[in-house]
Design a protein around this motif. Structure first.
Motif, PDB file in Angstrom:
ATOM      1  N   LYS A 130      -0.970  -0.609  -3.956  1.00 44.53           N
ATOM      2  CA  LYS A 130      -2.340  -0.280  -3.545  1.00 44.53           C
ATOM      3  C   LYS A 130      -2.435   1.216  -3.285  1.00 44.53           C
ATOM      4  CE  LYS A 130      -4.278  -1.246   0.660  1.00 44.53           C
ATOM      5  NZ  LYS A 130      -5.100  -0.097   1.091  1.00 44.53           N
ATOM      6  N   VAL A 170      -1.577  -8.244   1.233  1.00 45.21           N
ATOM      7  CA  VAL A 170      -1.354  -6.791   1.290  1.00 45.21           C
ATOM      8  C   VAL A 170      -0.444  -6.534   2.491  1.00 45.21           C
ATOM      9  CG1 VAL A 170      -2.425  -4.515   1.549  1.00 45.21           C
ATOM     10  CG2 VAL A 170      -3.650  -6.346   0.322  1.00 45.21           C
ATOM     11  N   ILE A 171       0.763  -6.077   2.227  1.00 46.06           N
ATOM     12  CA  ILE A 171       1.724  -5.892   3.328  1.00 46.06           C
ATOM     13  C   ILE A 171       2.245  -4.459   3.286  1.00 46.06           C
ATOM     14  CG2 ILE A 171       3.718  -6.845   4.534  1.00 46.06           C
ATOM     15  CD1 ILE A 171       3.508  -9.352   2.839  1.00 46.06           C
ATOM     16  N   GLY A 172       1.836  -3.685   4.310  1.00 42.92           N
ATOM     17  CA  GLY A 172       2.197  -2.279   4.330  1.00 42.92           C
ATOM     18  C   GLY A 172       3.332  -1.972   5.270  1.00 42.92           C
ATOM     19  N   ARG A 173       2.988  -1.542   6.489  1.00 49.14           N
ATOM     20  CA  ARG A 173       3.985  -1.002   7.427  1.00 49.14           C
ATOM     21  C   ARG A 173       5.169  -1.914   7.718  1.00 49.14           C
ATOM     22  NH1 ARG A 173      -0.745   0.936  11.291  1.00 49.14           N
ATOM     23  NH2 ARG A 173      -1.662  -0.798  10.126  1.00 49.14           N
ATOM     24  N   PRO A 174       4.986  -3.249   7.731  1.00 50.35           N
ATOM     25  CA  PRO A 174       6.199  -4.061   7.951  1.00 50.35           C
ATOM     26  C   PRO A 174       7.283  -3.756   6.907  1.00 50.35           C
ATOM     27  CG  PRO A 174       4.249  -5.414   8.238  1.00 50.35           C
ATOM     28  CD  PRO A 174       3.773  -4.087   7.713  1.00 50.35           C
ATOM     29  N   LYS A 200     -12.872   1.414  -0.906  1.00 50.63           N
ATOM     30  CA  LYS A 200     -13.849   0.857   0.062  1.00 50.63           C
ATOM     31  C   LYS A 200     -15.190   1.586   0.011  1.00 50.63           C
ATOM     32  CE  LYS A 200     -10.354  -0.557   3.460  1.00 50.63           C
ATOM     33  NZ  LYS A 200      -9.148   0.154   2.977  1.00 50.63           N
ATOM     34  N   GLN A 228      -3.797  -3.877  13.561  1.00 49.06           N
ATOM     35  CA  GLN A 228      -4.341  -5.113  12.959  1.00 49.06           C
ATOM     36  C   GLN A 228      -4.684  -6.117  14.067  1.00 49.06           C
ATOM     37  OE1 GLN A 228      -5.221  -5.371   9.954  1.00 49.06           O
ATOM     38  NE2 GLN A 228      -3.984  -3.959   8.729  1.00 49.06           N
ATOM     39  N   ASP A 275       0.359   4.079   1.479  1.00 46.25           N
ATOM     40  CA  ASP A 275      -0.338   4.834   2.523  1.00 46.25           C
ATOM     41  C   ASP A 275       0.516   6.025   2.947  1.00 46.25           C
ATOM     42  OD1 ASP A 275      -2.603   3.241   2.506  1.00 46.25           O
ATOM     43  OD2 ASP A 275      -1.820   1.869   4.007  1.00 46.25           O
ATOM     44  N   PRO A 313       0.809  -1.225   0.000  1.00 45.82           N
ATOM     45  CA  PRO A 313       0.000   0.000   0.000  1.00 45.82           C
ATOM     46  C   PRO A 313       0.842   1.275   0.000  1.00 45.82           C
ATOM     47  CG  PRO A 313      -0.236  -1.173   2.115  1.00 45.82           C
ATOM     48  CD  PRO A 313       0.783  -1.920   1.304  1.00 45.82           C
ATOM     49  N   LEU A 361     -15.017  -8.058   6.646  1.00 43.68           N
ATOM     50  CA  LEU A 361     -14.969  -7.358   7.930  1.00 43.68           C
ATOM     51  C   LEU A 361     -13.544  -6.843   8.078  1.00 43.68           C
ATOM     52  CD1 LEU A 361     -16.331  -6.727  10.716  1.00 43.68           C
ATOM     53  CD2 LEU A 361     -15.260  -8.817  11.553  1.00 43.68           C
ATOM     54  N   LEU A 362     -13.404  -5.555   8.335  1.00 44.74           N
ATOM     55  CA  LEU A 362     -12.066  -4.952   8.429  1.00 44.74           C
ATOM     56  C   LEU A 362     -11.169  -5.752   9.379  1.00 44.74           C
ATOM     57  CD1 LEU A 362     -13.098  -1.187   8.609  1.00 44.74           C
ATOM     58  CD2 LEU A 362     -11.917  -2.312   6.704  1.00 44.74           C
ATOM     59  N   THR A 363      -9.925  -5.908   8.986  1.00 43.07           N
ATOM     60  CA  THR A 363      -8.991  -6.728   9.782  1.00 43.07           C
ATOM     61  C   THR A 363      -8.586  -6.042  11.095  1.00 43.07           C
ATOM     62  OG1 THR A 363      -7.187  -5.802   8.463  1.00 43.07           O
ATOM     63  CG2 THR A 363      -8.023  -7.955   7.795  1.00 43.07           C
ATOM     64  N   ARG A 400       1.445 -10.012   9.000  1.00 39.48           N
ATOM     65  CA  ARG A 400       2.533  -9.580   9.873  1.00 39.48           C
ATOM     66  C   ARG A 400       3.590 -10.672  10.016  1.00 39.48           C
ATOM     67  NH1 ARG A 400       0.810  -5.374   8.846  1.00 39.48           N
ATOM     68  NH2 ARG A 400       0.124  -3.694  10.220  1.00 39.48           N
ATOM     69  N   ILE A 424     -15.073  -6.007   1.010  1.00 41.48           N
ATOM     70  CA  ILE A 424     -14.526  -6.140   2.367  1.00 41.48           C
ATOM     71  C   ILE A 424     -15.543  -6.968   3.164  1.00 41.48           C
ATOM     72  CG2 ILE A 424     -13.667  -4.891   4.406  1.00 41.48           C
ATOM     73  CD1 ILE A 424     -12.412  -3.763   1.807  1.00 41.48           C
TER      74      ILE A 424
HETATM   75  O1  LIG Z   1      -9.787  -5.119   6.191  1.00 42.49           O
HETATM   76  C1  LIG Z   1      -8.890  -4.395   5.701  1.00 42.49           C
HETATM   77  C2  LIG Z   1      -9.022  -3.759   4.486  1.00 42.49           C
HETATM   78  C3  LIG Z   1      -7.989  -3.007   3.997  1.00 42.49           C
HETATM   79  N1  LIG Z   1      -6.857  -2.835   4.713  1.00 42.49           N
HETATM   80  C4  LIG Z   1      -5.776  -2.016   4.120  1.00 42.49           C
HETATM   81  O2  LIG Z   1      -4.593  -2.815   3.947  1.00 42.49           O
HETATM   82  C5  LIG Z   1      -3.448  -2.067   4.297  1.00 42.49           C
HETATM   83  C6  LIG Z   1      -2.742  -2.761   5.425  1.00 42.49           C
HETATM   84  O3  LIG Z   1      -1.589  -2.044   5.785  1.00 42.49           O
HETATM   85  P1  LIG Z   1      -0.635  -2.487   6.977  1.00 42.49           P
HETATM   86  O4  LIG Z   1       0.290  -1.316   7.120  1.00 42.49           O
HETATM   87  O5  LIG Z   1       0.056  -3.749   6.522  1.00 42.49           O
HETATM   88  O6  LIG Z   1      -1.465  -2.707   8.200  1.00 42.49           O
HETATM   89  C7  LIG Z   1      -3.900  -0.660   4.643  1.00 42.49           C
HETATM   90  O7  LIG Z   1      -3.731   0.139   3.495  1.00 42.49           O
HETATM   91  C8  LIG Z   1      -5.383  -0.798   4.950  1.00 42.49           C
HETATM   92  O8  LIG Z   1      -6.123   0.332   4.548  1.00 42.49           O
HETATM   93  C9  LIG Z   1      -6.721  -3.457   5.933  1.00 42.49           C
HETATM   94  O9  LIG Z   1      -5.698  -3.319   6.632  1.00 42.49           O
HETATM   95  N2  LIG Z   1      -7.751  -4.226   6.389  1.00 42.49           N
END
Ligand SMILES: O=c1ccn([C@@H]2O[C@H](COP(=O)(O)O)[C@@H](O)[C@H]2O)c(=O)[nH]1
Length: 237
Positions: free
Chosen positions: A32, A212-216, A61, A194, A11, A9, A121-123, A185, A119
């Motif tokens: 993303k 989808v792997i962001g902050r790590p 979303k 998360q 972000d 992502p 349910l949001l993680t 993670r 989606i």
């Molecule tokens: O349920 C959800 C839907 C979307 N996201 C998105 O994924 C990334 C996760 O980023 P991390 O930094 O790895 O936590 C982020 O852009 C969220 O908007 C989600 O986390 N959960």
């Protein structure tokens, strides 16, 4: 496992930061674009990513009434992105309208329609929050499954789900139904907000199509090193 299954992502708050991150990680093929970047800078980043032949997950979303999500999906489909999101809790009429709208929007723009995914349910929501804050009277895995089946029966291409629910969805949904998992993670990474996470190798083993792997990666002191560590972990699957 190919690195094409890892979505990173963008972000970040502005276009310059997004371009800097893309330049820092040339090995990433799937990016993303989410609410923060799209709200601050609009679709410019999509053209930049396309000019570099990157794949794009436009994670906006959508959550609204059928007429409104259909309009938003028609517009989003014209950008020629690969994945697009909507909340399953929009309900069947809105999901069906959205699925139809992406076809119309893409056809009108002369581009390939995005895969529309819901989606579940949001993680970031735990079982406790589902029960006590959202007052949903189902167990979390059952709720996630119901949302996935609603999306499938409404003509969507897949769902965004926690890796913890992938195994169950993989057996209950159709074979080609996409399972895209945030909340990934590695054991060495902070969980942050998360709540329902697994490691990259656990998620792929469970049957996830994309991680989808962001902050790590993006918040690591050395993002390239973090990426390489994840790729090495996935070679063991
Ligand atoms: O349920 C959800 C839907 C979307 N996201 C998105 O994924 C990334 C996760 O980023 P991390 O930094 O790895 O936590 C982020 O852009 C969220 O908007 C989600 O986390 N959960």
């Amino acid at each position: 496992m190919t690195t094409d299954k890892i979505i990173v992502p963008l972000d970040v708050p502005d276009l310059d930061s997004a371009i800097a991150l893309v330049d820092k990680l040339p090995q990433v093929t799937f990016w993303k674009v989410g609410l923060e970047l799209f709200t601050s800078t609009g679709p410019k980043i999509l053209d930049i990513l396309k000019s570099q032949e990157k794949r794009i997950f436009l994670d906006l979303k959508f959550h609204d009434i059928p007429n409104t999500v259909a309009g938003a999906c028609r517009a989003a489909a014209s950008y020629g992105v690969d994945l697009l999101t909507i909340h399953a809790t929009c309900g069947k009429d809105a999901l069906k309208a959205a699925a139809e709208a992406v076809q119309i929007g893409a056809e009108k723009a002369g581009t390939k329609p995005p895969k529309l995914i819901a989606i579940t349910l949001l993680t970031s929501i735990s079982a406790r929050q589902l029960a006590f804050d959202l007052k949903i009277p189902l167990e979390l895995p059952e709720f996630a499954l119901e949302m996935a089946l609603l999306a499938q029966n409404s003509g969507l291409n897949g769902v965004v789900c926690s890796p913890q629910e992938v195994q169950q969805l993989r057996t209950s949904c159709e074979k080609d139904f996409l399972l895209v998992c945030p909340g990934i993670r590695p054991i060495w990474a902070e969980k942050g907000d998360q709540k329902r996470s697994l490691t990259p190798s656990q998620a792929i083993t469970a049957g996830a199509d994309y991680l989808v792997i962001g902050r790590p990666i993006t918040a690591a002191a050395e993002p390239e090193l973090a990426w390489n560590q994840i790729v090495e972990e996935l070679k063991t699957v």
